[in-house]
Design a protein around this motif. Structure first.
Motif, short mmCIF file in Angstrom:
data_model
loop_
_atom_site.label_atom_id
_atom_site.label_comp_id
_atom_site.label_asym_id
_atom_site.label_seq_id
_atom_site.Cartn_x
_atom_site.Cartn_y
_atom_site.Cartn_z
N ARG A 48 0.78 -1.01 -0.34
CA ARG A 48 0.02 0.25 -0.04
C ARG A 48 1.19 1.10 0.49
O ARG A 48 2.52 1.41 0.09
N LYS A 49 0.63 2.30 -0.15
CA LYS A 49 0.53 3.67 -0.19
C LYS A 49 1.69 4.28 0.99
O LYS A 49 2.99 4.25 1.25
N GLN A 50 0.66 3.59 2.18
CA GLN A 50 1.14 4.16 3.61
C GLN A 50 2.25 3.01 3.63
O GLN A 50 3.55 4.08 4.95
N GLN A 51 2.43 2.12 3.60
CA GLN A 51 3.87 1.18 4.13
C GLN A 51 4.89 1.71 3.52
O GLN A 51 6.11 2.06 3.32
N GLU A 78 5.35 4.99 2.59
CA GLU A 78 6.04 6.00 2.65
C GLU A 78 6.58 5.86 3.96
O GLU A 78 7.53 6.38 4.13
N LYS A 79 5.90 5.04 5.13
CA LYS A 79 6.62 4.69 6.16
C LYS A 79 8.44 4.14 5.83
O LYS A 79 9.55 4.77 6.12
#
Length: 288
Positions: free
Chosen positions: A198-201, A203-204
């Motif tokens: 996912r995009k959030q992963q 980002e982290k």
């Protein structure tokens, strides 16, 4: 020219980078057999297991010959066979207590050994496919050649994920799938992208890579992203491009600062390298 601005804790990494994991094919069958044995034990020690797939790629011999060689090491009491459907070819080989002592003597590094009634329980079974691919990629990078058969390694040595975790115990440090030392002295992290994220992963991951490469205690100079398929590669690059555009304009609630400065975003884009060279070998070997 050697890189003089080396990452922190370089001396801890160096003893692993200095281990010779290349296969130097001898014309003498006795020496050749010994080289296969030593390398198989080192692979098992450093990656938690060794697979016939990786040995076949390194030794450049037929599968049945690879199995014969590995089974001889089993008969010597240095490896045990662990059958599992989580491996692409249905089996892996793990060290016995004697094998761990042998490999430790070869490496001159202590190898933690956990005996188990069932050999398969010595490894993280959920990571067998991932770790098999990493062993395969790291070995192919060392054995890389030109079209004329002249050795042209992509890196000179490596540090595995297990070894990285042993050195870097802080939960604040992002684990990497491997570190590799390049011919110019630089150190690169290797990240295997084996699934869609996912995009959030992403980002982290980018924030942790920023801290590891641009922070005060720099651990490596660049990152090699190794995608396992062209679709995963396209997806990863698409999300990274979006995030590099968006993050300088989004703010951290606590610090009131951008998630990434423009300078950091530009530097990360320079330091993250997508290595697509391995996509075809990975797909043909592990997913056919």
């Amino acid at each position: 020219m050697m890189n003089t601005n080396t990452p922190s804790l370089d001396t801890e990494h160096q003893k692993y980078f200095n281990l010779d994991m290349r296969f130097h094919k001898s014309t003498n069958p006795v020496l050749r057999g010994r080289q296969k044995k030593y390398l198989a034990l080192l692979l098992a020690a450093r990656h938690s297991f060794v697979s016939a797939i990786t040995c076949e790629a390194i030794w450049q011999i037929k599968r049945h010959k690879v199995l014969e060689s590995l089974n001889r090491i089993v008969k010597e009491g240095l490896l045990s066979i662990a059958e599992t459907d989580r491996a692409a070819d249905g089996r892996i080989y793990v060290l016995t207590h004697s094998g761990a002592k042998f490999a430790s003597d070869l490496m001159r590094i202590d190898i933690p050994f956990r005996s188990a009634q069932e050999p398969i329980t010595q490894v993280n079974q959920n990571a067998i496919m991932h770790d098999s691919i990493m062993s395969f990629v790291l070995s192919l990078g060392l054995q890389n050649q030109t079209k004329d058969g002249i050795p042209k390694p992509l890196w000179d040595g490596y540090l595995t994920e297990t070894e990285f975790k042993r050195i870097h115990t802080s939960s604040k440090i992002k684990n990497v799938d491997a570190l590799v030392q390049l011919a110019n002295g630089e150190v690169a992290a290797v990240e295997l992208e084996a699934s869609f994220k996912r995009k959030q992963q992403h980002e982290k991951t980018l924030l942790k890579l920023r801290d590891a490469m641009l922070g005060e205690n720099r651990l490596y100079d660049k990152v090699f992203i190794i995608p396992c398929s062209q679709k995963i590669n396209n997806d990863t690059q698409r999300f990274h491009k979006q995030l590099f555009e968006e993050m300088p304009h989004r703010y951290d609630r606590k610090t009131k600062q951008p998630l990434l400065s423009e300078t950091e975003a530009n530097k990360l884009q320079e330091k993250i390298i997508y290595r697509t060279k391995f996509i075809d070998p990975i797909e043909q070997t592990f997913y056919r």
